[in-house]
Design a protein around this motif. Structure first.
Motif, PDB file in Angstrom:
ATOM      1  N   SER A  10       0.002   7.809  -7.135  1.00  0.00           N
ATOM      2  CA  SER A  10       0.504   9.174  -7.330  1.00  0.00           C
ATOM      3  C   SER A  10       2.017   9.262  -7.507  1.00  0.00           C
ATOM      4  O   SER A  10       2.598  10.276  -7.154  1.00  0.00           O
ATOM      5  CB  SER A  10       0.100  10.036  -6.128  1.00  0.00           C
ATOM      6  OG  SER A  10       0.682   9.516  -4.945  1.00  0.00           O
ATOM      7  N   ALA A  11       2.646   8.221  -8.043  1.00  0.00           N
ATOM      8  CA  ALA A  11       4.104   8.275  -8.125  1.00  0.00           C
ATOM      9  C   ALA A  11       4.585   9.345  -9.095  1.00  0.00           C
ATOM     10  O   ALA A  11       4.016   9.555 -10.165  1.00  0.00           O
ATOM     11  CB  ALA A  11       4.663   6.922  -8.560  1.00  0.00           C
ATOM     12  N   SER A  12       5.619  10.012  -8.683  1.00  0.00           N
ATOM     13  CA  SER A  12       6.337  10.938  -9.549  1.00  0.00           C
ATOM     14  C   SER A  12       7.809  10.663  -9.286  1.00  0.00           C
ATOM     15  O   SER A  12       8.280  10.795  -8.164  1.00  0.00           O
ATOM     16  CB  SER A  12       5.987  12.384  -9.185  1.00  0.00           C
ATOM     17  OG  SER A  12       6.761  13.274  -9.947  1.00  0.00           O
ATOM     18  N   TRP A  13       8.508  10.258 -10.327  1.00  0.00           N
ATOM     19  CA  TRP A  13       9.869   9.772 -10.116  1.00  0.00           C
ATOM     20  C   TRP A  13      10.695  10.201 -11.326  1.00  0.00           C
ATOM     21  O   TRP A  13      10.828   9.464 -12.301  1.00  0.00           O
ATOM     22  CB  TRP A  13       9.819   8.249  -9.982  1.00  0.00           C
ATOM     23  CG  TRP A  13      11.065   7.600  -9.525  1.00  0.00           C
ATOM     24  CD1 TRP A  13      12.306   8.131  -9.394  1.00  0.00           C
ATOM     25  CD2 TRP A  13      11.187   6.229  -9.144  1.00  0.00           C
ATOM     26  NE1 TRP A  13      13.180   7.193  -8.950  1.00  0.00           N
ATOM     27  CE2 TRP A  13      12.534   6.021  -8.792  1.00  0.00           C
ATOM     28  CE3 TRP A  13      10.291   5.168  -9.076  1.00  0.00           C
ATOM     29  CZ2 TRP A  13      12.988   4.779  -8.375  1.00  0.00           C
ATOM     30  CZ3 TRP A  13      10.754   3.936  -8.666  1.00  0.00           C
ATOM     31  CH2 TRP A  13      12.092   3.750  -8.317  1.00  0.00           C
ATOM     32  N   PRO A  14      11.206  11.431 -11.286  1.00  0.00           N
ATOM     33  CA  PRO A  14      11.839  11.999 -12.480  1.00  0.00           C
ATOM     34  C   PRO A  14      12.941  11.136 -13.066  1.00  0.00           C
ATOM     35  O   PRO A  14      13.051  11.011 -14.286  1.00  0.00           O
ATOM     36  CB  PRO A  14      12.398  13.328 -11.972  1.00  0.00           C
ATOM     37  CG  PRO A  14      11.622  13.652 -10.751  1.00  0.00           C
ATOM     38  CD  PRO A  14      11.216  12.341 -10.146  1.00  0.00           C
ATOM     39  N   GLU A  15      13.763  10.524 -12.214  1.00  0.00           N
ATOM     40  CA  GLU A  15      14.892   9.756 -12.742  1.00  0.00           C
ATOM     41  C   GLU A  15      14.441   8.575 -13.590  1.00  0.00           C
ATOM     42  O   GLU A  15      15.186   8.062 -14.410  1.00  0.00           O
ATOM     43  CB  GLU A  15      15.779   9.240 -11.607  1.00  0.00           C
ATOM     44  CG  GLU A  15      16.563  10.322 -10.903  1.00  0.00           C
ATOM     45  CD  GLU A  15      15.752  11.031  -9.837  1.00  0.00           C
ATOM     46  OE1 GLU A  15      14.542  10.723  -9.695  1.00  0.00           O
ATOM     47  OE2 GLU A  15      16.311  11.902  -9.145  1.00  0.00           O
ATOM     48  N   ARG A  16      13.234   8.114 -13.372  1.00  0.00           N
ATOM     49  CA  ARG A  16      12.733   6.994 -14.167  1.00  0.00           C
ATOM     50  C   ARG A  16      11.702   7.426 -15.202  1.00  0.00           C
ATOM     51  O   ARG A  16      11.077   6.579 -15.840  1.00  0.00           O
ATOM     52  CB  ARG A  16      12.135   5.933 -13.243  1.00  0.00           C
ATOM     53  CG  ARG A  16      13.198   5.185 -12.479  1.00  0.00           C
ATOM     54  CD  ARG A  16      12.730   3.825 -12.043  1.00  0.00           C
ATOM     55  NE  ARG A  16      13.850   3.065 -11.510  1.00  0.00           N
ATOM     56  CZ  ARG A  16      13.733   1.872 -10.967  1.00  0.00           C
ATOM     57  NH1 ARG A  16      12.557   1.308 -10.883  1.00  0.00           N
ATOM     58  NH2 ARG A  16      14.788   1.238 -10.515  1.00  0.00           N
ATOM     59  N   THR A  45       0.828  -1.222   0.000  1.00  0.00           N
ATOM     60  CA  THR A  45       0.000   0.000   0.000  1.00  0.00           C
ATOM     61  C   THR A  45       0.859   1.267   0.000  1.00  0.00           C
ATOM     62  O   THR A  45       0.566   2.229   0.696  1.00  0.00           O
ATOM     63  CB  THR A  45      -0.980   0.039   1.198  1.00  0.00           C
ATOM     64  OG1 THR A  45      -0.264   0.185   2.406  1.00  0.00           O
ATOM     65  CG2 THR A  45      -1.820  -1.217   1.263  1.00  0.00           C
ATOM     66  N   CYS A  46       1.894   1.265  -0.823  1.00  0.00           N
ATOM     67  CA  CYS A  46       2.850   2.377  -0.808  1.00  0.00           C
ATOM     68  C   CYS A  46       2.365   3.589  -1.579  1.00  0.00           C
ATOM     69  O   CYS A  46       2.964   4.653  -1.515  1.00  0.00           O
ATOM     70  CB  CYS A  46       4.189   1.929  -1.366  1.00  0.00           C
ATOM     71  SG  CYS A  46       4.140   1.518  -3.123  1.00  0.00           S
ATOM     72  N   ASN A  47       1.284   3.426  -2.355  1.00  0.00           N
ATOM     73  CA  ASN A  47       0.670   4.530  -3.097  1.00  0.00           C
ATOM     74  C   ASN A  47       1.366   4.864  -4.419  1.00  0.00           C
ATOM     75  O   ASN A  47       1.004   5.841  -5.057  1.00  0.00           O
ATOM     76  CB  ASN A  47       0.569   5.804  -2.252  1.00  0.00           C
ATOM     77  CG  ASN A  47      -0.852   6.358  -2.235  1.00  0.00           C
ATOM     78  OD1 ASN A  47      -1.804   5.588  -2.140  1.00  0.00           O
ATOM     79  ND2 ASN A  47      -0.997   7.669  -2.333  1.00  0.00           N
ATOM     80  N   TYR A  48       2.356   4.079  -4.816  1.00  0.00           N
ATOM     81  CA  TYR A  48       2.977   4.365  -6.108  1.00  0.00           C
ATOM     82  C   TYR A  48       1.954   4.278  -7.240  1.00  0.00           C
ATOM     83  O   TYR A  48       1.990   5.062  -8.178  1.00  0.00           O
ATOM     84  CB  TYR A  48       4.128   3.382  -6.381  1.00  0.00           C
ATOM     85  CG  TYR A  48       5.434   3.842  -5.815  1.00  0.00           C
ATOM     86  CD1 TYR A  48       5.563   4.047  -4.450  1.00  0.00           C
ATOM     87  CD2 TYR A  48       6.523   4.100  -6.624  1.00  0.00           C
ATOM     88  CE1 TYR A  48       6.754   4.494  -3.917  1.00  0.00           C
ATOM     89  CE2 TYR A  48       7.716   4.542  -6.096  1.00  0.00           C
ATOM     90  CZ  TYR A  48       7.830   4.734  -4.746  1.00  0.00           C
ATOM     91  OH  TYR A  48       9.002   5.194  -4.215  1.00  0.00           O
ATOM     92  N   PRO A  66       6.773  -0.773  -7.292  1.00  0.00           N
ATOM     93  CA  PRO A  66       8.172  -1.076  -6.985  1.00  0.00           C
ATOM     94  C   PRO A  66       8.414  -2.517  -6.571  1.00  0.00           C
ATOM     95  O   PRO A  66       9.558  -2.960  -6.542  1.00  0.00           O
ATOM     96  CB  PRO A  66       8.487  -0.109  -5.840  1.00  0.00           C
ATOM     97  CG  PRO A  66       7.174   0.211  -5.225  1.00  0.00           C
ATOM     98  CD  PRO A  66       6.171   0.155  -6.333  1.00  0.00           C
ATOM     99  N   ILE A  67       7.344  -3.246  -6.247  1.00  0.00           N
ATOM    100  CA  ILE A  67       7.562  -4.626  -5.810  1.00  0.00           C
ATOM    101  C   ILE A  67       6.828  -5.625  -6.710  1.00  0.00           C
ATOM    102  O   ILE A  67       6.639  -6.782  -6.331  1.00  0.00           O
ATOM    103  CB  ILE A  67       7.162  -4.830  -4.334  1.00  0.00           C
ATOM    104  CG1 ILE A  67       5.717  -4.410  -4.086  1.00  0.00           C
ATOM    105  CG2 ILE A  67       8.098  -4.047  -3.428  1.00  0.00           C
ATOM    106  CD1 ILE A  67       5.213  -4.794  -2.707  1.00  0.00           C
ATOM    107  N   LYS A  92      -4.268   0.242  -6.283  1.00  0.00           N
ATOM    108  CA  LYS A  92      -4.338  -0.091  -4.853  1.00  0.00           C
ATOM    109  C   LYS A  92      -5.783  -0.386  -4.440  1.00  0.00           C
ATOM    110  O   LYS A  92      -6.054  -1.317  -3.680  1.00  0.00           O
ATOM    111  CB  LYS A  92      -3.784   1.105  -4.083  1.00  0.00           C
ATOM    112  CG  LYS A  92      -3.889   1.064  -2.606  1.00  0.00           C
ATOM    113  CD  LYS A  92      -3.014   2.165  -2.032  1.00  0.00           C
ATOM    114  CE  LYS A  92      -3.782   3.172  -1.246  1.00  0.00           C
ATOM    115  NZ  LYS A  92      -2.910   4.101  -0.519  1.00  0.00           N
TER     116      LYS A  92
END
Lengths: 463, 390
Positions: free
Chosen positions: B27-33, B21-24, B92-93, B54
């Motif tokens: 609403s993930a925002s991950w510029p490097e990826r 339940t990490c919420n990725y 991520p998992i 989720k």
């Protein structure tokens, strides 16, 4: 009309949910704290609506649990008393990037990932970014007092906050620090009287709801590199870490993580099965350096020289097979995916004096031996002062749910007994916080003053 | 058919208890990826987490645990997903929320709890061979005036998205394949591969379409335009090749030469929409690396591709798929509008996609203000082409 309808009417259409299917995802966070069952979830889009919702909740005596991403480890967002979940994900605007004052002002629902992306064109960053940063919200990290990358330089999230705007339980608002004088805005945390900002950091939503946050800006490091140091035993490592902190050699270290003997063996023997286990260090410190290239080179040389006094040796192989991968293309993706990759993971986080490191790691080993039904690990994070320690219990939620709750609940007291302090308290540490009589009595008085009806996050911090 | 044990969901039981339940997926925002937001439904339909990856995992787990949820409410949420798979791409998992959503839809369909709009789509596919309920005969209009080769060595399946929404793309594909040197033929009867039915959870009905396609298609190598169709055929054990692959190979080895037309020069800078079925691992086509193939083709054509804000693997959906455009047209229009609004910012003069479903959807919402092309249509419109025999 029900209280749910009363409060829902304060929101624009489509931003309040009562149906069970809509409240399922708001029952819990990442922890082993039992889920709650909210009767209503609302998602305001602005601070005035937050104030109106809180005023109504106080009038109607409805418990309010504030939530960001819900990725914390201590159950602070779990609505044990039912009532209302206040989802702040809709307050997601970055309001001002002021490179002159060196402050960014934002709403609590902004994710760290979005904030870093917005700051990058200015050549700026912030001090602390938790490992869940791609989705974790800044508001959640302030309310739960997060740590993460940046802790060796900046200690913890709270130390990076220049000021707050907070909605109180009666619906009124206060601004803290220099922004209490509205014309001045956010630029100084300790401008006026006592530090009211600190009152709301780590309060887990028990004293108010943060609606605006000002964080200090820092230049993006021009150069980054990783390196690892290995030590023959825990006392040597602890002595080195203490000296490292006292000599203030951490200005160009953005992250430092400690790995115990089992983790070191696992990583190194996994890569090179032929290695003699007896030749391996029992503790490895991974360091992520960041700053001007010459300053990094200078500090790294000093740190490695200091480590040598305590028998510490560079561990390039550990860096090569493990540590540098943690930040290959990410600034803040250190641990989270690793922890949860194979199963759910219960995490108890504590602050500890640096010299307590051996006792902390020995304690983790005792749990490992006492409860072999679980896989255990420990993690330590280097701070400017002291350490953060995490005890990780990997479990199968379907078959070990009750067992893991019982076992982990027992861990908190044992950590306190060896000198650790609750960190990211939420509900996980509530029982231990309640035993701190004078602290708890004072906290309760403040709570009564700010939230006389007691609607804000009942159960958190033992309140 | 009743299935009190939710056996389709039970296949994902381990994941349902593993999700952190990490919420990725919300609403993930991950510029490097190259991750810049995740869920089109949360942005364009409702921000309630029950509409997210989720949320679908939580709903599935609650159903397995016997929680008495109103199935009509569950269905309203489950059938408001574009099935793009971005939630799965960013996890991520490695949790499978998009696959769980498909299983959830199938459970609801099995219990006759699918929304009326979804049932209407199913009936349209079964009776008219397209999910838009367009007259079946329109499904072959794209080929008017073209003559299928009498002794073909390649069977073209344009897919109902191209046939009905991007007929110029289907037509250009047939012509280009001929120029390259294939002896191309196609069905003169409109046929849907079943992909829209699988996406909505009508598993049995999709099986009917698979069987019809198998009996109505000669045993020849198949070339497919639509990513949804290709994924569906692969999942049904019927291998096929993407037209995109054939084009890329022909341009690479010289079997297809293309020169910009003086009378209709190509735009200097274009944006690319990769299409979730092409680009996200969940759909099973990642091995083709379609985003790279499309960019390679455009580079060989001398067309500059504007930098997109998000990496193809994590791009937010345009709202075309999963039944969204038919079941929630206003929401799908918002999703399309969000894509189109971003194009000006990157300096693009046209949008190119290898997905007829996406291109057709965006064309409708661009309203002629911004050119949207399928890749074959783009080549046909702006390049003079020659093959080995010209």
């Amino acid at each position: 009309m029900s209280w749910q309808d009363d409060i829902s009417a304060l929101l624009p259409p489509g931003l309040a949910w009562q149906e069970p299917v809509d409240t399922l995802a708001y029952r819990r966070d990442t922890s082993i704290i039992a889920p709650g069952r909210p009767d209503l979830v609302v998602r305001p889009l602005d601070a005035p609506t937050v104030g109106r919702v809180l005023a109504a909740a106080s009038r109607l005596q409805v418990p309010v649990y504030t939530r960001g991403a819900g990725s914390m480890y201590a159950g602070g967002v779990n609505p044990h008393a039912g009532g209302l979940v206040l989802d702040l994900g809709g307050l997601d605007r970055i309001l001002d990037i002021d490179t002159v004052k060196g402050v960014v002002v934002l709403e609590p629902g902004v994710t760290f990932g979005a904030l870093l992306a917005a700051l990058e064109p200015f050549g700026q960053t912030i001090g602390i970014v938790p490992s869940t940063g791609a989705a974790a919200t800044v508001g959640g990290a302030v309310s739960a007092h997060a740590l993460g990358t940046g802790s060796p330089r900046f200690q913890s999230m709270g130390d990076q906050v220049a000021g707050l705007e907070v909605a109180l339980a009666d619906g009124s608002f206060i601004r803290t620090g220099s922004a209490a004088a509205h014309e001045a805005g956010f630029f100084h945390r300790y401008a006026i009287g006592p530090d009211l900002t600190g009152l709301f950091i780590g309060a887990d939503g028990t004293l108010g709801v943060v609606t605006k946050i000002a964080l200090w800006l820092h230049p993006l490091p021009a150069h980054r590199e990783t390196g690892c140091l290995g030590f023959a035993d825990y006392p040597s490592a602890a002595a080195f870490l203490g000296e490292l902190q006292r000599k203030a050699l951490l200005d160009n270290v953005w992250y430092g993580a400690g790995y115990d003997a089992i983790a070191v063996r696992g990583r190194l023997l996994g890569a090179d099965p032929g290695l003699d286990p007896a030749s391996l260090p029992r503790f490895v410190l991974g360091m992520d350096y960041g700053g001007e290239a010459d300053a990094v080179a200078r500090d790294r040389a000093r740190i490695e020289a200091l480590a040598a006094h305590y028998g510490g040796q560079p561990q390039p192989r550990f860096d090569e097979v493990y540590f540098h991968h943690l930040r290959r293309d990410e600034l803040y993706w250190y641990s989270y995916a690793g922890y949860f990759a194979k199963s759910r993971c219960a995490m108890v986080m504590a602050s500890l004096p640096t010299d307590t490191l051996p006792a902390f790691l020995d304690q983790a080993q005792r749990w490992r031996e006492r409860h072999p039904q679980f896989t255990w690990a420990s993690a330590t994070v280097l701070c400017r002062r002291g350490l953060h320690g995490a005890v990780l219990t990997f479990y199968d939620e379907q078959s070990q749910w009750a067992d893991v709750q019982q076992v982990v609940a027992g861990c908190t007291g044992e950590l306190m007994a060896i000198g650790c302090v609750p960190y990211k308290s939420g509900k996980l540490w509530a029982a231990e916080v309640s035993k701190l009589t004078e602290y708890q009595r004072t906290l309760a008085r403040i709570k009564t003053a700010l939230d006389p009806v007691g609607v804000l996050a009942p159960g958190n911090l033992g309140l | 058919m009743t299935d009190p044990g939710f056996v389709r969901l039970r296949a994902y039981e381990h994941a349902l208890y593993h999700c952190a339940t990490c919420n990725y997926c919300v609403s993930a925002s991950w510029p490097e990826r190259g991750i810049d937001g995740v869920c089109a439904t949360l942005r364009g339909h409702s921000p309630a987490a029950s509409y997210s990856g989720k949320g679908y995992l939580a709903t599935a787990r609650a159903l397995l645990e016997g929680e008495a949820l109103d199935l009509a409410s569950v269905a309203e949420r489950a059938f408001a997903c574009t099935t793009c798979g971005n939630c799965e791409a960013v996890c991520p998992i490695g949790m499978p929320p998009a696959a769980v959503l498909k299983a959830l839809r199938a459970e609801l369909a099995d219990r006759n709890s699918a929304p009326g709009g979804a049932i209407a789509i199913r009936d349209a596919v079964l009776s008219r061979q397209n999910p838009w309920n367009a007259p079946a005969v329109q499904g072959t209009d794209w080929s008017l005036g073209l003559v299928p080769h009498p002794r073909p060595n390649l069977w073209l399946l344009p897919g109902c998205a191209a046939a009905h929404r991007q007929p110029a793309e289907a037509r250009a594909a047939a012509q280009l394949l001929g120029v390259i040197g294939y002896d191309v033929a196609w069905s003169t009867e409109p046929t849907c591969c079943g992909a829209p039915l699988s996406a909505l959870g009508f598993v049995d009905a999709a099986g009917t379409q698979h069987a019809a396609l198998a009996t109505g298609t000669p045993p020849l190598p198949r070339a497919v335009l639509g990513a949804e169709c290709l994924a569906e055929l692969r999942a049904a054990g019927r291998p096929a090749t993407a037209v995109l692959e054939l084009l890329h190979a022909a341009l690479h080895d010289g079997r297809l030469e293309a020169a910009a037309r003086g009378d209709s020069p190509p735009p200097a800078v274009v944006a690319v929409l990769d299409g979730c079925h092409w680009s996200k691992p969940h759909h099973g086509l990642a091995d083709l690396d379609a985003p790279r193939l499309l960019r390679d083709i455009l580079t060989r054509l001398g067309v500059q591709v504007a930098q997109a804000p998000a990496a193809p693997r994590y791009a937010v959906c345009c709202g075309a798929a999963g039944g969204m455009a038919q079941l929630h047209p206003a929401s799908a229009a918002r999703m399309a509008g969000a894509h189109l609004a971003g194009l000006d910012q990157v300096g693009a003069l046209a949008l190119i996609s290898a997905s007829p479903l996406c291109a057709g959807h965006l064309s409708v919402h661009a309203g002629g203000r911004f050119p949207v092309y399928g890749i074959c249509e783009f080549i046909a419109a702006h390049f003079a082409v020659a093959g080995p025999e010209q």
